[in-house]
Design a protein around this motif. Structure first.
Motif, PDB file in Angstrom:
ATOM      1  N   ASP A   9       9.844   5.958  10.019  1.00 33.52           N
ATOM      2  CA  ASP A   9       9.344   4.738   9.410  1.00 33.52           C
ATOM      3  C   ASP A   9       8.899   5.108   7.987  1.00 33.52           C
ATOM      4  OD1 ASP A   9       8.022   2.467   8.590  1.00 33.52           O
ATOM      5  OD2 ASP A   9       6.878   2.218  10.446  1.00 33.52           O
ATOM      6  N   LEU A  10       9.791   4.904   7.011  1.00 37.10           N
ATOM      7  CA  LEU A  10       9.520   5.346   5.645  1.00 37.10           C
ATOM      8  C   LEU A  10       8.313   4.649   5.024  1.00 37.10           C
ATOM      9  CD1 LEU A  10      13.114   5.759   4.199  1.00 37.10           C
ATOM     10  CD2 LEU A  10      11.537   7.534   4.955  1.00 37.10           C
ATOM     11  N   PHE A  14       5.632   3.525   6.616  1.00 35.61           N
ATOM     12  CA  PHE A  14       4.469   4.148   7.253  1.00 35.61           C
ATOM     13  C   PHE A  14       4.197   5.518   6.625  1.00 35.61           C
ATOM     14  CE2 PHE A  14       2.539   6.861  10.469  1.00 35.61           C
ATOM     15  CZ  PHE A  14       1.520   6.071  10.970  1.00 35.61           C
ATOM     16  N   LEU A  15       5.223   6.340   6.511  1.00 32.85           N
ATOM     17  CA  LEU A  15       5.047   7.680   5.941  1.00 32.85           C
ATOM     18  C   LEU A  15       4.624   7.627   4.479  1.00 32.85           C
ATOM     19  CD1 LEU A  15       8.079   9.582   7.504  1.00 32.85           C
ATOM     20  CD2 LEU A  15       5.670   9.764   8.125  1.00 32.85           C
ATOM     21  N   GLY A  16       5.187   6.694   3.717  1.00 34.26           N
ATOM     22  CA  GLY A  16       4.823   6.573   2.306  1.00 34.26           C
ATOM     23  C   GLY A  16       3.374   6.170   2.110  1.00 34.26           C
ATOM     24  N   VAL A  17       2.919   5.173   2.866  1.00 34.79           N
ATOM     25  CA  VAL A  17       1.524   4.728   2.753  1.00 34.79           C
ATOM     26  C   VAL A  17       0.582   5.835   3.211  1.00 34.79           C
ATOM     27  CG1 VAL A  17      -0.200   3.112   3.669  1.00 34.79           C
ATOM     28  CG2 VAL A  17       2.037   2.272   2.915  1.00 34.79           C
ATOM     29  N   LYS A  18       0.900   6.481   4.317  1.00 33.63           N
ATOM     30  CA  LYS A  18       0.041   7.556   4.831  1.00 33.63           C
ATOM     31  C   LYS A  18      -0.007   8.733   3.854  1.00 33.63           C
ATOM     32  CE  LYS A  18      -1.554   6.037   8.628  1.00 33.63           C
ATOM     33  NZ  LYS A  18      -2.995   5.897   8.773  1.00 33.63           N
ATOM     34  N   PHE A  19       1.137   9.102   3.281  1.00 36.45           N
ATOM     35  CA  PHE A  19       1.167  10.202   2.318  1.00 36.45           C
ATOM     36  C   PHE A  19       0.328   9.871   1.093  1.00 36.45           C
ATOM     37  CE2 PHE A  19       2.996  12.271  -1.418  1.00 36.45           C
ATOM     38  CZ  PHE A  19       2.862  13.608  -1.044  1.00 36.45           C
ATOM     39  N   ALA A  20       0.528   8.671   0.532  1.00 33.21           N
ATOM     40  CA  ALA A  20      -0.226   8.271  -0.662  1.00 33.21           C
ATOM     41  C   ALA A  20      -1.721   8.202  -0.376  1.00 33.21           C
ATOM     42  CB  ALA A  20       0.286   6.925  -1.174  1.00 33.21           C
ATOM     43  N   HIS A  21      -2.097   7.665   0.778  1.00 35.59           N
ATOM     44  CA  HIS A  21      -3.516   7.573   1.124  1.00 35.59           C
ATOM     45  C   HIS A  21      -4.120   8.961   1.303  1.00 35.59           C
ATOM     46  CE1 HIS A  21      -6.932   7.023   3.981  1.00 35.59           C
ATOM     47  NE2 HIS A  21      -7.289   6.256   2.973  1.00 35.59           N
TER      48      HIS A  21
END
Length: 184
Positions: free
Chosen positions: A140-141, A143-150
């Protein structure tokens, strides 16, 4: 010289914390209102957002009826960090310092809005898409993008952004930039 700078920095940090104590909850409230407005204009994931301010900054999504909270100081303490570093920069005139703060205030406000949007979005994804942590079913790109940025924000950007802003202002001043146009 090193001990003097350390003492001045510590004193500035203490003074700015004391001065910020009554002001930062209002600052947090303004940032929270902006985040609520932006979230509800876009309404990601079909969830509307209601932000409340009391001792903590809380939020609830509907129709999912789930929420979270954050200490307001976690959102805004980097203003104190900026002001502390701003206070101890040597050789800068008072008028230049004031211009730096005038430029830094909206930049830091935008950073707080982005940081709170990441925090709220990350929390929502954690509660509504726990299966996205398991990548065996697919990646889930979003999901991964938001989690990585956060996580990047939590681990370092909250502290680094105000210092980078001050460093950019100082470098511009040091290179003899136009006094009337402070750079961000």
């Amino acid at each position: 010289m090193t001990w003097t700078l350390a003492a001045r920095t510590l004193a500035a940090f203490l003074v700015w914390n004391l001065l910020a104590w009554p002001v930062l909850p209002a600052w947090s409230g303004v940032v929270a209102e902006i985040v609520e407005f932006l979230w509800n204009v876009v309404t990601p994931h079909g969830q509307s957002l209601k932000v409340t301010m009391s001792r903590t900054l809380g939020w609830r999504w509907s129709p999912a009826d789930i929420g979270g909270s954050l200490a307001p100081g976690m959102l805004t303490w980097n203003v104190v960090l900026y002001m502390t570093a701003w206070s101890v920069v040597p050789g800068v005139s008072s008028s230049t310092r004031v211009r730096w703060v005038v430029v830094a205030a909206p930049v830091l406000a935008l950073w707080h809005v982005a940081d709170l949007l990441l925090t709220v979005g990350s929390h929502l994804l954690t509660l509504t898409r726990p299966d996205s942590y398991d990548i065996s079913a697919g990646v889930d790109l979003w999901f991964l993008g938001v989690k990585f940025a956060h996580n990047l924000s939590v681990l370092g950007l909250r502290q680094v952004i105000p210092l980078l802003l001050l460093a950019a202002q100082w470098l511009h001043w040091r290179r003899g930039g136009n006094e009337n146009t402070p750079i961000i």
